[in-house]
Design an enzyme around this catalytic site. Sequence first.
Site, short mmCIF file in Angstrom:
data_model
loop_
_atom_site.label_atom_id
_atom_site.label_comp_id
_atom_site.label_asym_id
_atom_site.label_seq_id
_atom_site.Cartn_x
_atom_site.Cartn_y
_atom_site.Cartn_z
N GLN A 35 0.82 -1.22 0.00
CA GLN A 35 0.00 0.00 0.00
C GLN A 35 0.85 1.26 0.00
O GLN A 35 0.31 2.36 0.08
CB GLN A 35 -0.91 0.03 1.23
CG GLN A 35 -1.96 -1.05 1.25
CD GLN A 35 -2.99 -0.89 0.14
OE1 GLN A 35 -3.18 0.19 -0.43
NE2 GLN A 35 -3.67 -1.98 -0.19
N LYS A 93 -1.36 -2.41 -7.57
CA LYS A 93 -1.69 -1.30 -6.66
C LYS A 93 -0.95 -0.04 -7.06
O LYS A 93 -1.06 1.00 -6.44
CB LYS A 93 -1.36 -1.70 -5.22
CG LYS A 93 -2.09 -2.98 -4.80
CD LYS A 93 -2.35 -3.07 -3.36
CE LYS A 93 -2.76 -4.47 -2.94
NZ LYS A 93 -4.21 -4.63 -2.82
N1 PLP Z 1 -0.32 -6.36 1.99
C1 PLP Z 1 -1.17 -5.33 1.99
C2 PLP Z 1 -0.98 -4.22 2.97
C3 PLP Z 1 -2.22 -5.30 1.07
O1 PLP Z 1 -3.07 -4.27 1.07
C4 PLP Z 1 -2.36 -6.36 0.15
C5 PLP Z 1 -3.48 -6.38 -0.81
O2 PLP Z 1 -4.55 -5.87 -0.54
C6 PLP Z 1 -1.44 -7.39 0.18
C7 PLP Z 1 -0.43 -7.36 1.11
C8 PLP Z 1 -1.52 -8.53 -0.78
O3 PLP Z 1 -1.29 -8.11 -2.07
P1 PLP Z 1 -1.55 -9.06 -3.32
O4 PLP Z 1 -2.95 -9.59 -3.13
O5 PLP Z 1 -1.41 -8.19 -4.49
O6 PLP Z 1 -0.54 -10.15 -3.26
#
Ligand code: PLP
Length: 405
Positions: A202, A225
Amino acid sequence: MSYDVQRIRADFPILNEKVRGKRLAYLDNAATTQKPRAVIDTISRYYETSNANVHRAVHELAERATTQYEGARDRIAQFFNAQREEVVFTRGTTEAINLVAYSFLRPLLKEGDEILVTGMEHHSNIVPWQLIAAERGAKVVAAPVLDDGALDLDGWRALLNERTRFIAVVQVSNTLGTVNPVAEIIAEAKRRDIPVLVDGAQAVAHLKVDFAALGADFYTLSAHKLYGPTGFGCLLGKKARLDAMPPWHGGGDMIRTVSFSGSTWAEPPYRFEAGTPDMAGAIGLAAAIDYVEAIGLDAITAHEHALLEYATPQLHAIKGLRLIGTAPGKGGILSFVLEGADAQDVGSILDMQGVAVRTGHHCTMPLMARFGVSATVRASLACYNSEEDIGQLAAALNKAIQLLR
Ligand code: PLP
């Protein structure tokens, strides 16, 4: 030059979509960001002109694909101030954290060891550690979160001890918007010689990240993101750490030699990239970085901050609305509950007004328990959000109150 949000909005074709017959106010950016035309076109152009498998052929298309793919690695390394050997391509943050859990920590972990996280981690920065801890008789310990959503740094320090084998911390909370003091955490960890992973999922679209200056052993991110494609991301790992780590997935591209008497491994980052990679993902992320840099990350940060300042009093003014996460210096995330209303119902009514938000536990169930709620409504900001989006959110919330009370 002033920030021209209308010009930026015009770069994102999806923002012209009508949803439920209404203007779209897309405020679900913490879940995934929309993609600018430049990223969409770069990915299409790659498939139209250069697609081939990378690394293993001499023909022209393979050469084009490899040049673009490895060029993307250089671009990503430069953006995060990492060496190119420190950029491991993964499917995203989740896979990057699992890679560290299984390749780096699992072999080191002993009975009684502790992995220190915080009470505001995303499940992807909890569950991989729990899986390896359970195997080894180790445990995951979570530092407390204060009432305003800030990390209790003294509480975090109090949990450090001689059993602490690893530290993992989220840089920006996806639920609260809290920006954690990662520099202080890393400094303390270094004093004690404990490796640290920072979950930057994030952070990267909102803050400038300098991997070399930060000093973390590992840093994780997801392209989607950061205005890039889904299913792609990176593990940034200090070279000395990666060099010492064994592979975690076996297959093509990660080997130096293979024979039935035994195989040997390629150098990092390739050692951790078994199989045909997501070429378009890498190239798409590099294009997203070009896009963000053309606007300027500092300008985006300032815009989102101003919008947060604009939105916060408007939400506070809504009767019965309780904001969860008000830590000083927080990022552009507004999580809240409406007294007497189910978050899911609020989300559905907002959707009918064209407002896209997320409702639920946001993959942070321990944090929900900490604040005594099962779900929140979450509006999260990006470079293309405008005051009009916030006005639409506030109006839709007032409508929700009328309908639900
Ligand atoms: N960490 C945080 C703080 C997140 O907001 C997210 C996704 O929402 C993730 C990890 C996991 O990311 P991803 O689903 O793209 O692997």
